[in-house]
Design a protein around this motif. Sequence first.
Motif, mmCIF file in Angstrom:
data_model
loop_
_atom_site.group_PDB
_atom_site.id
_atom_site.type_symbol
_atom_site.label_atom_id
_atom_site.label_comp_id
_atom_site.label_asym_id
_atom_site.label_seq_id
_atom_site.Cartn_x
_atom_site.Cartn_y
_atom_site.Cartn_z
ATOM 1 N N ALA A 23 -59.379 36.175 -28.437
ATOM 2 C CA ALA A 23 -59.834 35.339 -27.627
ATOM 3 C C ALA A 23 -60.242 35.600 -26.040
ATOM 4 C CB ALA A 23 -58.510 34.157 -27.034
ATOM 5 N N GLU A 24 -59.668 36.741 -25.629
ATOM 6 C CA GLU A 24 -60.080 37.408 -24.525
ATOM 7 C C GLU A 24 -61.404 37.920 -24.611
ATOM 8 O OE1 GLU A 24 -59.136 41.442 -22.137
ATOM 9 O OE2 GLU A 24 -57.624 40.513 -23.057
ATOM 10 N N ILE A 25 -61.578 38.598 -26.036
ATOM 11 C CA ILE A 25 -63.007 39.077 -26.156
ATOM 12 C C ILE A 25 -64.117 38.284 -26.315
ATOM 13 C CG2 ILE A 25 -64.431 40.221 -27.929
ATOM 14 C CD1 ILE A 25 -61.823 41.780 -28.565
ATOM 15 N N PHE A 26 -63.959 37.131 -26.702
ATOM 16 C CA PHE A 26 -64.888 35.941 -26.758
ATOM 17 C C PHE A 26 -64.837 34.942 -25.738
ATOM 18 C CE2 PHE A 26 -63.963 36.997 -31.510
ATOM 19 C CZ PHE A 26 -65.027 37.575 -31.663
ATOM 20 N N GLY A 27 -63.807 35.078 -24.783
ATOM 21 C CA GLY A 27 -64.003 34.258 -23.581
ATOM 22 C C GLY A 27 -63.438 32.841 -23.870
ATOM 23 N N VAL A 28 -62.680 32.542 -25.034
ATOM 24 C CA VAL A 28 -62.079 31.230 -25.235
ATOM 25 C C VAL A 28 -60.817 31.131 -25.219
ATOM 26 C CG1 VAL A 28 -64.117 30.786 -26.979
ATOM 27 C CG2 VAL A 28 -62.048 31.884 -27.719
ATOM 28 N N SER A 29 -60.147 29.948 -25.166
ATOM 29 C CA SER A 29 -58.617 29.951 -25.167
ATOM 30 C C SER A 29 -58.189 30.327 -26.663
ATOM 31 C CB SER A 29 -58.279 28.776 -24.909
ATOM 32 O OG SER A 29 -58.620 27.604 -25.765
ATOM 33 N N GLU A 30 -56.777 30.693 -26.758
ATOM 34 C CA GLU A 30 -56.205 30.704 -27.851
ATOM 35 C C GLU A 30 -56.051 29.434 -28.684
ATOM 36 O OE1 GLU A 30 -52.438 32.976 -27.496
ATOM 37 O OE2 GLU A 30 -53.264 33.734 -25.770
ATOM 38 N N ALA A 31 -56.042 28.362 -28.182
ATOM 39 C CA ALA A 31 -56.284 27.053 -28.893
ATOM 40 C C ALA A 31 -57.393 26.899 -29.227
ATOM 41 C CB ALA A 31 -55.831 25.973 -27.716
ATOM 42 N N GLN A 32 -58.516 27.271 -28.826
ATOM 43 C CA GLN A 32 -59.926 27.118 -29.216
ATOM 44 C C GLN A 32 -59.984 28.063 -30.492
ATOM 45 O OE1 GLN A 32 -61.954 27.886 -25.602
ATOM 46 N NE2 GLN A 32 -62.982 25.846 -25.807
ATOM 47 N N LEU A 33 -59.687 29.312 -30.338
ATOM 48 C CA LEU A 33 -59.620 30.234 -31.421
ATOM 49 C C LEU A 33 -59.059 29.913 -32.725
ATOM 50 C CD1 LEU A 33 -61.022 32.853 -32.228
ATOM 51 C CD2 LEU A 33 -58.970 34.118 -31.273
#
Length: 137
Positions: free
Chosen positions: A53-63
Amino acid sequence: MLPLYENIKMLREREGLSQEELAKKAGYTSRASIAKIEKGLVDLPQSRIAKFAEIFGVSEAQLMGWTDISNEVDPQWGDDEANIEYLKDNPRLLDQYIELTRKNDTIGLLFDKVKDLSPKDVEKVLKIVELIDQENE
């Protein structure tokens, strides 16, 4: 397959990363690890989900697929749906818009001070980028 694994693959491809590049960023020793993850063959611990999630700049919920991460576009490009509707009669510029807004972070930096672009302004930006591309060919 679970959305988590599909999202990792989709985001990796959207970012233009190879499996090997993502493996390095995520702390894996080989691209085979990413291939297994993308196929859903590996159970990921929460710490790994957080890292992706950090690498892609999204939230864990989104991932995880609990909230939408479809083709979100940086608001500096204005109203994405309106832009697509406006550009639909010009396939060349529409393709360029999709390429720039979904896959090219560097060109976005060029316009980082511009907010709330109208579709007509987006068209102007795309024409400028097109001229630069033609000059570099």
